[in-house]
Design a protein around this motif. Structure first.
Motif, PDB file in Angstrom:
ATOM      1  N   LEU A 120       0.840  -1.331  -0.081  1.00 41.46           N
ATOM      2  CA  LEU A 120       0.285   0.061   0.047  1.00 41.46           C
ATOM      3  C   LEU A 120       0.833   1.142  -0.005  1.00 41.46           C
ATOM      4  O   LEU A 120       0.695   2.162  -0.902  1.00 41.46           O
ATOM      5  N   ARG A 121       1.888   1.127   0.834  1.00 50.57           N
ATOM      6  CA  ARG A 121       2.736   2.452   0.890  1.00 50.57           C
ATOM      7  C   ARG A 121       3.475   2.506  -0.669  1.00 50.57           C
ATOM      8  O   ARG A 121       3.714   3.642  -0.955  1.00 50.57           O
ATOM      9  N   LEU A 122       3.741   1.424  -1.179  1.00 49.20           N
ATOM     10  CA  LEU A 122       4.448   1.431  -2.609  1.00 49.20           C
ATOM     11  C   LEU A 122       3.292   2.131  -3.558  1.00 49.20           C
ATOM     12  O   LEU A 122       3.815   2.861  -4.422  1.00 49.20           O
ATOM     13  N   LEU A 123       2.304   1.676  -3.416  1.00 49.28           N
ATOM     14  CA  LEU A 123       0.868   2.381  -4.324  1.00 49.28           C
ATOM     15  C   LEU A 123       1.003   3.654  -4.092  1.00 49.28           C
ATOM     16  O   LEU A 123       0.891   4.558  -5.281  1.00 49.28           O
ATOM     17  N   ILE A 124       0.876   4.284  -2.557  1.00 48.90           N
ATOM     18  CA  ILE A 124       0.797   5.698  -2.696  1.00 48.90           C
ATOM     19  C   ILE A 124       1.973   6.430  -2.871  1.00 48.90           C
ATOM     20  O   ILE A 124       1.939   7.655  -3.439  1.00 48.90           O
ATOM     21  N   ALA A 125       3.179   5.789  -2.906  1.00 47.95           N
ATOM     22  CA  ALA A 125       4.622   6.500  -3.370  1.00 47.95           C
ATOM     23  C   ALA A 125       4.548   6.562  -4.922  1.00 47.95           C
ATOM     24  O   ALA A 125       4.965   7.675  -5.285  1.00 47.95           O
ATOM     25  N   SER A 126       4.117   5.686  -5.598  1.00 45.24           N
ATOM     26  CA  SER A 126       4.005   5.855  -6.831  1.00 45.24           C
ATOM     27  C   SER A 126       3.007   6.933  -7.298  1.00 45.24           C
ATOM     28  O   SER A 126       3.262   7.718  -8.414  1.00 45.24           O
ATOM     29  N   LEU A 127       1.914   6.980  -6.861  1.00 49.50           N
ATOM     30  CA  LEU A 127       1.029   7.924  -7.115  1.00 49.50           C
ATOM     31  C   LEU A 127       1.428   9.313  -7.018  1.00 49.50           C
ATOM     32  O   LEU A 127       1.414  10.329  -7.648  1.00 49.50           O
ATOM     33  N   LEU A 128       2.350   9.689  -5.794  1.00 50.35           N
ATOM     34  CA  LEU A 128       2.971  10.987  -5.343  1.00 50.35           C
ATOM     35  C   LEU A 128       3.903  11.121  -6.068  1.00 50.35           C
ATOM     36  O   LEU A 128       4.111  12.300  -6.894  1.00 50.35           O
ATOM     37  N   MET A 129       4.795  10.275  -6.244  1.00 55.80           N
ATOM     38  CA  MET A 129       6.058  10.546  -6.950  1.00 55.80           C
ATOM     39  C   MET A 129       6.390  10.325  -8.217  1.00 55.80           C
ATOM     40  O   MET A 129       7.192  11.329  -8.971  1.00 55.80           O
ATOM     41  N   ILE A 130       5.602   9.630  -8.955  1.00 57.45           N
ATOM     42  CA  ILE A 130       5.438   9.375 -10.366  1.00 57.45           C
ATOM     43  C   ILE A 130       4.082  10.127 -10.907  1.00 57.45           C
ATOM     44  O   ILE A 130       4.350  11.004 -11.732  1.00 57.45           O
ATOM     45  N   SER A 131       3.009   9.591 -10.420  1.00 60.46           N
ATOM     46  CA  SER A 131       1.858   9.988 -11.283  1.00 60.46           C
ATOM     47  C   SER A 131       1.681  11.542 -11.015  1.00 60.46           C
ATOM     48  O   SER A 131       1.518  12.251 -12.024  1.00 60.46           O
ATOM     49  N   TYR A 142       6.083  12.668  -0.324  1.00 55.65           N
ATOM     50  CA  TYR A 142       6.807  11.421  -0.571  1.00 55.65           C
ATOM     51  C   TYR A 142       8.179  11.406   0.356  1.00 55.65           C
ATOM     52  O   TYR A 142       8.357  10.257   1.001  1.00 55.65           O
ATOM     53  N   TYR A 143       8.709  12.441   0.179  1.00 55.91           N
ATOM     54  CA  TYR A 143      10.219  12.346   0.869  1.00 55.91           C
ATOM     55  C   TYR A 143      10.105  12.258   2.519  1.00 55.91           C
ATOM     56  O   TYR A 143      10.771  11.454   3.121  1.00 55.91           O
ATOM     57  N   VAL A 144       9.023  12.956   2.826  1.00 54.34           N
ATOM     58  CA  VAL A 144       8.814  12.952   4.656  1.00 54.34           C
ATOM     59  C   VAL A 144       8.172  11.949   4.930  1.00 54.34           C
ATOM     60  O   VAL A 144       8.459  11.340   6.024  1.00 54.34           O
ATOM     61  N   TYR A 145       6.924  11.228   4.136  1.00 56.02           N
ATOM     62  CA  TYR A 145       6.164  10.374   4.873  1.00 56.02           C
ATOM     63  C   TYR A 145       6.458   8.925   4.383  1.00 56.02           C
ATOM     64  O   TYR A 145       6.362   7.924   5.101  1.00 56.02           O
ATOM     65  N   LEU A 146       7.130   8.665   3.090  1.00 51.79           N
ATOM     66  CA  LEU A 146       7.618   7.310   2.689  1.00 51.79           C
ATOM     67  C   LEU A 146       8.800   7.088   2.248  1.00 51.79           C
ATOM     68  O   LEU A 146       9.096   6.031   1.459  1.00 51.79           O
ATOM     69  N   ILE A 147       9.735   8.027   2.712  1.00 52.69           N
ATOM     70  CA  ILE A 147      10.938   7.623   2.490  1.00 52.69           C
ATOM     71  C   ILE A 147      11.471   6.355   2.989  1.00 52.69           C
ATOM     72  O   ILE A 147      12.758   6.010   2.697  1.00 52.69           O
ATOM     73  N   GLY A 148      10.977   5.904   3.886  1.00 53.02           N
ATOM     74  CA  GLY A 148      11.328   4.594   4.580  1.00 53.02           C
ATOM     75  C   GLY A 148      11.548   3.491   3.718  1.00 53.02           C
ATOM     76  O   GLY A 148      12.298   2.678   4.169  1.00 53.02           O
ATOM     77  N   LEU A 149      10.739   3.534   2.561  1.00 50.94           N
ATOM     78  CA  LEU A 149      10.875   2.699   1.725  1.00 50.94           C
ATOM     79  C   LEU A 149      12.040   2.461   1.076  1.00 50.94           C
ATOM     80  O   LEU A 149      12.817   1.215   0.554  1.00 50.94           O
ATOM     81  N   THR A 150      12.900   3.530   0.933  1.00 50.26           N
ATOM     82  CA  THR A 150      14.330   3.340   0.189  1.00 50.26           C
ATOM     83  C   THR A 150      15.321   2.734   1.220  1.00 50.26           C
ATOM     84  O   THR A 150      16.348   2.453   0.619  1.00 50.26           O
ATOM     85  N   LYS A 151      14.911   2.576   2.503  1.00 50.56           N
ATOM     86  CA  LYS A 151      15.846   1.789   3.268  1.00 50.56           C
ATOM     87  C   LYS A 151      15.739   0.492   3.325  1.00 50.56           C
ATOM     88  O   LYS A 151      16.569  -0.352   3.673  1.00 50.56           O
ATOM     89  N   ARG A 152      14.785   0.150   2.744  1.00 50.30           N
ATOM     90  CA  ARG A 152      14.337  -1.445   2.696  1.00 50.30           C
ATOM     91  C   ARG A 152      14.531  -2.148   1.418  1.00 50.30           C
ATOM     92  O   ARG A 152      14.566  -3.253   1.320  1.00 50.30           O
ATOM     93  N   TYR A 153      14.465  -1.239   0.313  1.00 49.85           N
ATOM     94  CA  TYR A 153      14.649  -1.983  -0.973  1.00 49.85           C
ATOM     95  C   TYR A 153      15.625  -0.957  -1.884  1.00 49.85           C
ATOM     96  O   TYR A 153      15.922   0.073  -1.423  1.00 49.85           O
ATOM     97  N   ALA A 154      16.117  -1.662  -2.653  1.00 50.76           N
ATOM     98  CA  ALA A 154      17.161  -1.148  -3.744  1.00 50.76           C
ATOM     99  C   ALA A 154      16.300  -0.185  -4.688  1.00 50.76           C
ATOM    100  O   ALA A 154      15.327  -0.154  -4.850  1.00 50.76           O
ATOM    101  N   PRO A 155      17.215   0.946  -5.102  1.00 52.48           N
ATOM    102  CA  PRO A 155      16.534   2.074  -6.037  1.00 52.48           C
ATOM    103  C   PRO A 155      15.957   1.471  -7.136  1.00 52.48           C
ATOM    104  O   PRO A 155      14.953   1.761  -7.487  1.00 52.48           O
ATOM    105  N   PHE A 156      16.435   0.601  -7.678  1.00 53.04           N
ATOM    106  CA  PHE A 156      16.202  -0.002  -8.988  1.00 53.04           C
ATOM    107  C   PHE A 156      14.835  -0.572  -8.686  1.00 53.04           C
ATOM    108  O   PHE A 156      13.885  -0.591  -9.440  1.00 53.04           O
ATOM    109  N   THR A 157      14.608  -1.471  -7.652  1.00 50.71           N
ATOM    110  CA  THR A 157      13.297  -2.217  -7.306  1.00 50.71           C
ATOM    111  C   THR A 157      12.270  -0.918  -6.988  1.00 50.71           C
ATOM    112  O   THR A 157      11.272  -1.325  -7.619  1.00 50.71           O
TER     113      THR A 157
END
Length: 323
Positions: free
Chosen positions: A93-104, A193-208
């Motif tokens: 769900l976090r990845l979905l929100i991140a994609s909507l904010l940072m990309i879409s 995205y940077y404030v609320y969802l940046i935690g994803l970058t600590k768990r997964y590789a940037p390419f992923t």
């Protein structure tokens, strides 16, 4: 003993040379990424002025094309570069929100904004992201605001007000107030995205993350532009438009999103952020050269204020906690 000393010196020099070369590679990656991002605004504006493709269709092409390229790269690149990681169920769900904010939202609003305003304004607005991020972090995460940060916010906001309020409609900027507002909204989405969802970058590789974020955004955004895409006469597009589209997808999206994480592993965050200031410079040069932008004294003053604000915010971020 002499041989050991020589070998020791040789090893030390080699190690220094390797580190120095790595830093050079990081600087080169940052320079190329920010050149590509800076050029994207005038290149996109030039496409839109041709009237062959709408802003909504252009952003759909960028997101869909980049998603396709990342999926292809995932198949051909080694796992050391493109790891085959699985997203844990709690993070989906976090990845979905991140994609909507940072990309879409970020990319979509940015290109929509370019359609209404001067491309130089869009590039200048993109430099406000660190400042907006700092404000949100102070509100949501209670990060301290130092005197330098506050000075940066006030200075940067003065520049934004001057840039938006001083704009006038013209052949290039049909509705600069709306366009600048859309570009600013794009940066706000990135800051959230940077404030609320940046935690994803600590768990997964940037390419992923980029692979899945672009894929999800393509599924959610491209259908919104399907009607606009259907109205494009693809066989009638000029060769310059095709080349411009390729530049936006390959360099301003895929290459840049891969270059930044690469540089972050080799250089300090402060160095990475400084390169962001070059985007308006490259955008202004390209926009004036292509004839799709103007750079008067009011715009120069607004740009200086905004960039000064970002520099002050970064200076405040580097202060010791005791300051």
């Amino acid at each position: 003993m002499e041989t050991q000393t020589i070998n020791g010196n040789h090893t030390a020099k080699s190690g220094f040379s390797v580190r120095n070369n790595n830093r050079k590679q990081g600087h080169l990656a940052l320079l190329l990424a920010n050149i590509a991002w800076g050029l994207m605004s005038p290149v996109s504006k030039n496409i839109l002025l041709q009237g062959e493709i709408s802003p909504l269709a252009l952003s759909a092409v960028r997101i869909g094309g980049a998603a396709l390229m990342f999926l292809i790269l995932n198949l051909i690149l080694p796992e050391s570069i493109a790891p085959r990681e699985k997203i844990a169920p709690p993070d989906r769900l976090r990845l979905l929100i991140a994609s909507l904010l940072m990309i879409s939202a970020n990319q979509g609003l940015f290109i929509l904004g370019i359609g209404y305003t001067n491309p130089i304004d869009c590039a200048v607005m993109s430099s406000t992201t660190p400042m907006i991020t700092m404000i949100l972090a102070a509100i949501a995460l209670h990060f301290p605001i130092t005197k330098w940060k506050m000075a940066g916010v006030v200075t940067g906001m003065a520049g934004v007000i001057l840039l938006v309020g001083g704009n006038r409609s013209g052949a290039i900027a049909s509705n600069p107030l709306l366009g600048d507002s859309l570009c600013l909204a794009a940066q706000i989405c990135a800051a959230v995205y940077y404030v609320y969802l940046i935690g994803l970058t600590k768990r997964y590789a940037p390419f992923t993350l980029m692979k899945w974020m672009l894929f999800i955004s393509a599924l959610t955004y491209v259908p919104c532009g399907s009607l606009q895409l259907a109205n494009v006469e693809w066989t009638d597009l000029s060769s310059s438009t095709w080349l411009s589209l390729a530049f936006i997808i390959i360099f301003s999206t895929c290459m840049s999103y891969l270059a930044i994480p690469f540089a972050q592993r080799l250089l300090k965050p402060t160095v990475v952020s400084v390169y962001n200031y070059l985007q308006p410079v490259f955008a202004a040069i390209a926009a004036v050269w292509l004839g799709v932008g103007e750079f008067g004294w009011m715009k120069i003053c607004a740009t200086v204020l905004i960039l000064s604000g970002v520099i002050l915010v970064n200076a405040g971020s580097n202060e010791k906690s005791s300051d």
